[in-house]
Design a protein around this motif. Sequence first.
Motif, short mmCIF file in Angstrom:
data_model
loop_
_atom_site.label_atom_id
_atom_site.label_comp_id
_atom_site.label_asym_id
_atom_site.label_seq_id
_atom_site.Cartn_x
_atom_site.Cartn_y
_atom_site.Cartn_z
N SER A 55 52.18 45.63 46.30
CA SER A 55 52.84 44.32 46.38
C SER A 55 51.89 43.15 46.22
O SER A 55 52.09 42.28 45.37
CB SER A 55 53.59 44.21 47.71
N ILE A 56 50.83 43.13 47.04
CA ILE A 56 49.95 41.96 47.07
C ILE A 56 49.26 41.70 45.73
O ILE A 56 49.06 40.54 45.36
CB ILE A 56 48.93 42.10 48.22
N PRO A 57 48.87 42.74 44.95
CA PRO A 57 48.25 42.44 43.65
C PRO A 57 49.13 41.62 42.72
O PRO A 57 48.61 40.87 41.89
CB PRO A 57 48.00 43.84 43.06
N SER A 60 48.92 37.83 44.37
CA SER A 60 47.64 37.13 44.43
C SER A 60 46.74 37.63 43.31
O SER A 60 46.31 38.80 43.32
CB SER A 60 46.97 37.35 45.79
N GLU A 61 46.43 36.77 42.36
CA GLU A 61 45.54 37.15 41.27
C GLU A 61 44.12 37.34 41.76
O GLU A 61 43.38 38.21 41.28
CB GLU A 61 45.60 36.09 40.17
N THR A 62 43.72 36.53 42.74
CA THR A 62 42.37 36.65 43.31
C THR A 62 42.18 38.01 43.97
O THR A 62 41.16 38.69 43.78
CB THR A 62 42.12 35.55 44.34
N TYR A 63 43.18 38.45 44.75
CA TYR A 63 43.11 39.76 45.38
C TYR A 63 43.11 40.87 44.33
O TYR A 63 42.36 41.85 44.44
CB TYR A 63 44.30 39.94 46.32
N GLN A 67 39.47 42.24 45.12
CA GLN A 67 39.53 43.21 46.21
C GLN A 67 40.28 44.50 45.87
O GLN A 67 39.95 45.56 46.39
CB GLN A 67 40.20 42.59 47.44
N TRP A 68 41.30 44.43 45.01
CA TRP A 68 42.17 45.58 44.78
C TRP A 68 41.41 46.80 44.27
O TRP A 68 41.65 47.93 44.72
CB TRP A 68 43.27 45.20 43.80
N MET A 69 40.47 46.59 43.36
CA MET A 69 39.73 47.71 42.78
C MET A 69 38.92 48.47 43.82
O MET A 69 38.69 49.67 43.69
CB MET A 69 38.78 47.19 41.69
N TYR A 70 38.48 47.76 44.87
CA TYR A 70 37.69 48.42 45.91
C TYR A 70 38.57 49.09 46.97
O TYR A 70 38.15 50.05 47.62
CB TYR A 70 36.77 47.40 46.59
#
Length: 302
Positions: A55-57, A60-63, A67-70
């Motif tokens: 959901s969050i990806p 939020s483009e920044t996330y 962060q998403w890849m990690y």
Amino acid sequence: FLSLNQICPFYISPLCFESVFYFAHLKHQRTFHRLLLILALVDTIHLVFASLTFSIPYLSETYSVNQWMYLVPYSLPLAQTSLTASVYMTVSLTMERYFSVVCPFKQFRNKWMRSSFMLSFPGLLFSILFTLPNYFQLETVMIENITETSEEFWRDHGGYPDLDMLGELSEENPTYLLNSETNIGVHPNYNGSYLLESSHDSFHLILVNQTFHVVDPVLIPDIKFAEFRENPLYIKVYVMWLHLIFNTMLPLTMLMVLNVAIYRRLNKISYQASDTQETRRLPSGGNWVVVPPLYKPLWLSL
């Protein structure tokens, strides 16, 4: 547009938190209440990690970029484990209702049937073991940031190079000049790559399908699948069949059998209760009334 599974966690999560708070603060907790508390905790964990993964990806483009890849190598398997645990906690909850309704005396004699730990632990342990391969199928790796060159890029750097001319470069003639006035040239680099240099900057170029791409020196994160994840046998047996059997068919069958047994037992109890009711004629009137067994001593004393 956001899909349903991307929006639902934000609406359902508050309900799960409220359920956890409610069952955790009950003064007299029975096995049924403790199992509901564990189920609410597992569902909350699933919604948190499902939100971080799906959901969050999208919100939020920044996330999504930073962060998403990690997080996804850990959040995705945790979401799958908690989903399986939620399924089998529902089965455990139904088993507790089955013991209480269908065989209450046997439940009273066997302490393990009244233990929330014994009813929940097997399903939770199975969920961890069953989804264990998911924790090893994804990893975060750092790769080169490669982007295709555009017409504007070559316009700013003297024009697109002639590939035939680049192929004729040698040690005696190592540089291909794009613009003699600005001294912009291309010369071979290591491993078949090229270096575009000018007086104020330089670019590392690689040739992919007869098209130049710029290689950024700053590495970016990416997701890499484990080799066994590409195995057709693993996909067919584990990903498709085992998940279908143990996450859908087996728990659904158990729930149907247990709930049918509970329903039949409750119907039998209601029929027995209606059969024990007696019809008596009141001394003062000619009407017939149904007297429940609870009030039978009162009428007998009159």
